[in-house]
Design an enzyme around this catalytic site. Structure first.
Site, PDB file in Angstrom:
ATOM      1  N   ASN A 117      44.695  22.920  23.053  1.00 46.42           N
ATOM      2  CA  ASN A 117      44.413  22.601  24.378  1.00 46.42           C
ATOM      3  C   ASN A 117      43.136  22.329  25.303  1.00 46.42           C
ATOM      4  OD1 ASN A 117      47.810  23.028  24.556  1.00 46.42           O
ATOM      5  ND2 ASN A 117      47.343  25.155  24.831  1.00 46.42           N
ATOM      6  N   ALA A 159      54.835  17.457  33.691  1.00 44.77           N
ATOM      7  CA  ALA A 159      56.147  16.662  33.236  1.00 44.77           C
ATOM      8  C   ALA A 159      56.831  17.253  32.737  1.00 44.77           C
ATOM      9  CB  ALA A 159      55.535  15.444  33.928  1.00 44.77           C
ATOM     10  N   ARG A 215      53.431  26.523  21.339  1.00 42.94           N
ATOM     11  CA  ARG A 215      52.624  27.070  19.820  1.00 42.94           C
ATOM     12  C   ARG A 215      54.280  26.199  18.880  1.00 42.94           C
ATOM     13  NH1 ARG A 215      50.886  32.312  18.505  1.00 42.94           N
ATOM     14  NH2 ARG A 215      50.965  32.271  15.956  1.00 42.94           N
ATOM     15  N   HIS A 275      46.873  38.366  30.888  1.00 41.14           N
ATOM     16  CA  HIS A 275      48.431  37.644  31.588  1.00 41.14           C
ATOM     17  C   HIS A 275      49.136  39.149  30.142  1.00 41.14           C
ATOM     18  CE1 HIS A 275      51.656  35.954  32.794  1.00 41.14           C
ATOM     19  NE2 HIS A 275      51.727  34.641  31.737  1.00 41.14           N
TER      20      HIS A 275
HETATM   21  N1  APR Z   1      47.522  14.988  29.630  1.00 39.73           N
HETATM   22  C1  APR Z   1      48.975  14.792  30.490  1.00 39.73           C
HETATM   23  N2  APR Z   1      49.880  15.810  29.773  1.00 39.73           N
HETATM   24  C2  APR Z   1      49.573  16.375  29.067  1.00 39.73           C
HETATM   25  C3  APR Z   1      49.183  15.873  28.221  1.00 39.73           C
HETATM   26  C4  APR Z   1      47.468  15.623  28.828  1.00 39.73           C
HETATM   27  N3  APR Z   1      46.407  15.583  27.946  1.00 39.73           N
HETATM   28  N4  APR Z   1      49.797  16.710  26.860  1.00 39.73           N
HETATM   29  C5  APR Z   1      50.313  17.649  27.212  1.00 39.73           C
HETATM   30  N5  APR Z   1      50.974  17.324  28.057  1.00 39.73           N
HETATM   31  C6  APR Z   1      52.073  17.035  29.028  1.00 39.73           C
HETATM   32  C7  APR Z   1      53.377  17.235  27.468  1.00 39.73           C
HETATM   33  O1  APR Z   1      53.921  15.715  27.942  1.00 39.73           O
HETATM   34  C8  APR Z   1      54.751  18.225  28.646  1.00 39.73           C
HETATM   35  O2  APR Z   1      55.698  17.490  29.002  1.00 39.73           O
HETATM   36  O3  APR Z   1      52.090  18.927  28.905  1.00 39.73           O
HETATM   37  C9  APR Z   1      53.740  18.995  29.070  1.00 39.73           C
HETATM   38  C10 APR Z   1      53.936  21.100  29.214  1.00 39.73           C
HETATM   39  O4  APR Z   1      55.547  21.204  29.493  1.00 39.73           O
HETATM   40  P1  APR Z   1      56.083  21.800  28.403  1.00 39.73           P
HETATM   41  O5  APR Z   1      56.168  21.523  26.903  1.00 39.73           O
HETATM   42  O6  APR Z   1      57.688  21.780  29.114  1.00 39.73           O
HETATM   43  O7  APR Z   1      55.469  23.594  28.524  1.00 39.73           O
HETATM   44  P2  APR Z   1      55.923  23.999  29.782  1.00 39.73           P
HETATM   45  O8  APR Z   1      57.095  25.084  29.849  1.00 39.73           O
HETATM   46  O9  APR Z   1      55.849  23.513  31.117  1.00 39.73           O
HETATM   47  O10 APR Z   1      54.425  25.159  30.019  1.00 39.73           O
HETATM   48  C11 APR Z   1      53.677  24.360  29.675  1.00 39.73           C
HETATM   49  O11 APR Z   1      52.569  27.103  31.598  1.00 39.73           O
HETATM   50  O12 APR Z   1      53.251  28.985  31.502  1.00 39.73           O
HETATM   51  C12 APR Z   1      51.972  27.881  30.568  1.00 39.73           C
HETATM   52  O13 APR Z   1      52.041  28.752  28.395  1.00 39.73           O
HETATM   53  C13 APR Z   1      52.592  27.360  29.638  1.00 39.73           C
HETATM   54  O14 APR Z   1      50.916  26.486  28.528  1.00 39.73           O
HETATM   55  C14 APR Z   1      51.350  26.514  29.161  1.00 39.73           C
HETATM   56  C15 APR Z   1      52.140  25.559  30.304  1.00 39.73           C
END
Ligand code: APR
Length: 308
Positions: free
Chosen positions: A95, A9, A82, A175
C-alpha cells in the site's frame, strides 16, 4: 468546485463518488482505478442514474491522471485488502508503493489539491502522501474519527431509542482498536451521556465501536465496510467544498498539539475551504492522555517500518 477525484473504484471509492455526485459537491467527479474498464463502467452507471436522482454532477472514469487535472480534492481509497497468507508488513509495503505512486500523480496534475486519505493504515498512508507530494499539513487529512464516532453515535441511538442527530461524540487517536473515546464529551441533546447510561453500558458501546470494523467484516464474509466509511469521507469533502468550518475528528499531522508531533493522529479538526484550518485541543484526563500516547506509539511503530 470544478472537479473532485476519487482514486480507487472499489467499494469505498465507488460509493464515495456516488454520494459526491448525488450531493452535487462538484461539477465533475472522476473515478480512477488501475482496473481496465471498471472505473468507466461504474462512472457511466452512476451517471445514468442522474436523470432519476436529479443531479447534474458528471461522473467519469479513467485509468490515468491527465483526466483528473485541476481537481480540488482527491479522495484516496486505492489499495489492497489483506489476503490470506499476507502479513501486515507485506500489506504495508504494497500500500505504501500504491499511495506514493498515486501521490506523485496528484502533485503533478493538481499541485493545489487537498488529499483525503482513506486507505489503511490511514495515519501512515497520510504521512506517505504528505511526504511524497510535499504538501503542507493543511492539504493532507485522513478519515477515521468521523467513522468511529458515527458508529458510536449509531449504537448510542439504538440503546437509548433517540435520534442519532442529537448525539455528539468525540474520539481521538488511531482508528478502531486504538481509538480513544472522550466519554466526558458525549452528549445526547446537550445532556451528558454519563447521566443517561451506566458506566458498564457505555463501556459496552465503546467496545462495540472499537470492534465496529471487525463486526462488519465478519458479517460480510468477504470485504469490509464501505457505506459508513464513504459517508465519513464525503462529510469531509462537503466541509471543504462548502467552506463549512466544521469541527470533525480527522487524522491530522501534529505539530505539538496534545504534546505530540511528527505523526498523523485522530484529533478534532476545523475543516474549511483551505483544508485543515486548525487542530483543536481538549482537556484530557490522565487515562485519556495515556491512551492517546499509546495510540501514537502504535502509529510511530508502523511508520518506522516504512522505507520512503
Ligand atoms: N491506483 C488506483 N487504484 C488502485 C491501485 C492504484 N495503484 N491499486 C489498487 N487500486 C484499486 C483496486 O483495483 C480496487 O478497485 O483500489 C480499489 C480498492 O477497492 P476494494 O478492494 O473494494 O477496497 P475498499 O473496500 O474500497 O477499501 C479501500 O479503504 O477503508 C479502506 O481499509 C480500506 O484500505 C482500504 C480502502
Amino acid at each position: 468546485m470544478e472537479r473532485i477525484t476519487v482514486v480507487g473504484a472499489g467499494h469505498v471509492g465507488a460509493t464515495a463518488a456516488q454520494r459526491i455526485a448525488e450531493r452535487e459537491l462538484a461539477r465533475e467527479v472522476v473515478v480512477v482505478d488501475i482496473l481496465e474498464g471498471v472505473p468507466q463502467g461504474k462512472a457511466l452507471d452512476q451517471w445514468e442514474s442522474a436523470p432519476v436522482e436529479g443531479f447534474d454532477t458528471r461522473v467519469t472514469g479513467a485509468q490515468g491522471y491527465a483526466e483528473t487535472a485541476g481537481s480540488g480534492i482527491y479522495v484516496v481509497t486505492a489499495g489492497l485488502a489483506r489476503k490470506p497468507g499476507m502479513s501486515r508488513d507485506d500489506l504495508l509495503r504494497k500500500n505504501t508503493e500504491i499511495i506514493s505512486g498515486i501521490s506523485k500523480e496528484i502533485a503533478r496534475h493538481s499541485p493545489d489539491s487537498i488529499i483525503i486519505m482513506v486507505t489503511n493504515p490511514l495515519d501512515v498512508m497520510s504521512y506517505v502522501a504528505m511526504k511524497t507530494t510535499g504538501f503542507d499539513r493543511q492539504r493532507v487529512v485522513g478519515m477515521a474519527g468521523i467513522l468511529d464516532t458515527a458508529r458510536f453515535r449509531s449504537f448510542i441511538a439504538l440503546e437509548l431509542d433517540v435520534s442519532v442527530q442529537d448525539i455528539q461524540a468525540l474520539v481521538l487517536g488511531g482508528h478502531g482498536d486504538s481509538m480513544v473515546p472522550i466519554v466526558s464529551t458525549v452528549t445526547v441533546g446537550g445532556i451528558p451521556l454519563t447521566e443517561m447510561l451506566s458506566e458498564e453500558r457505555i463501556e459496552a458501546l465503546v467496545e462495540r465501536t472499537r470492534k465496529g470494523g471487525g463486526e462488519i467484516v465478519k458479517l460480510l464474509g468477504t470485504g469490509s465496510a464501505y457505506y459508513a466509511p464513504s459517508s465519513a469521507a464525503v462529510q469531509m469533502v462537503e466541509a471543504i467544498v462548502r467552506d463549512k468550518k466544521r469541527i470533525l475528528p480527522c487524522a491530522a499531522w501534529l505539530e505539538g498539539e496534545f504534546g505530540l508531533e511528527g505523526l498523523f493522529l485522530g484529533v478534532p479538526c476545523k475543516l474549511g475551504q483551505p483544508g485543515l484550518e486548525a487542530v483543536l485541543e481538549v482537556p484530557l484526563t490522565d487515562a485519556e492522555q495515556q491512551a492517546l500516547a499509546a495510540s501514537a506509539e502504535a502509529v510511530r511503530g508502523t511508520m518506522s517500518l516504512l522505507s520512503l
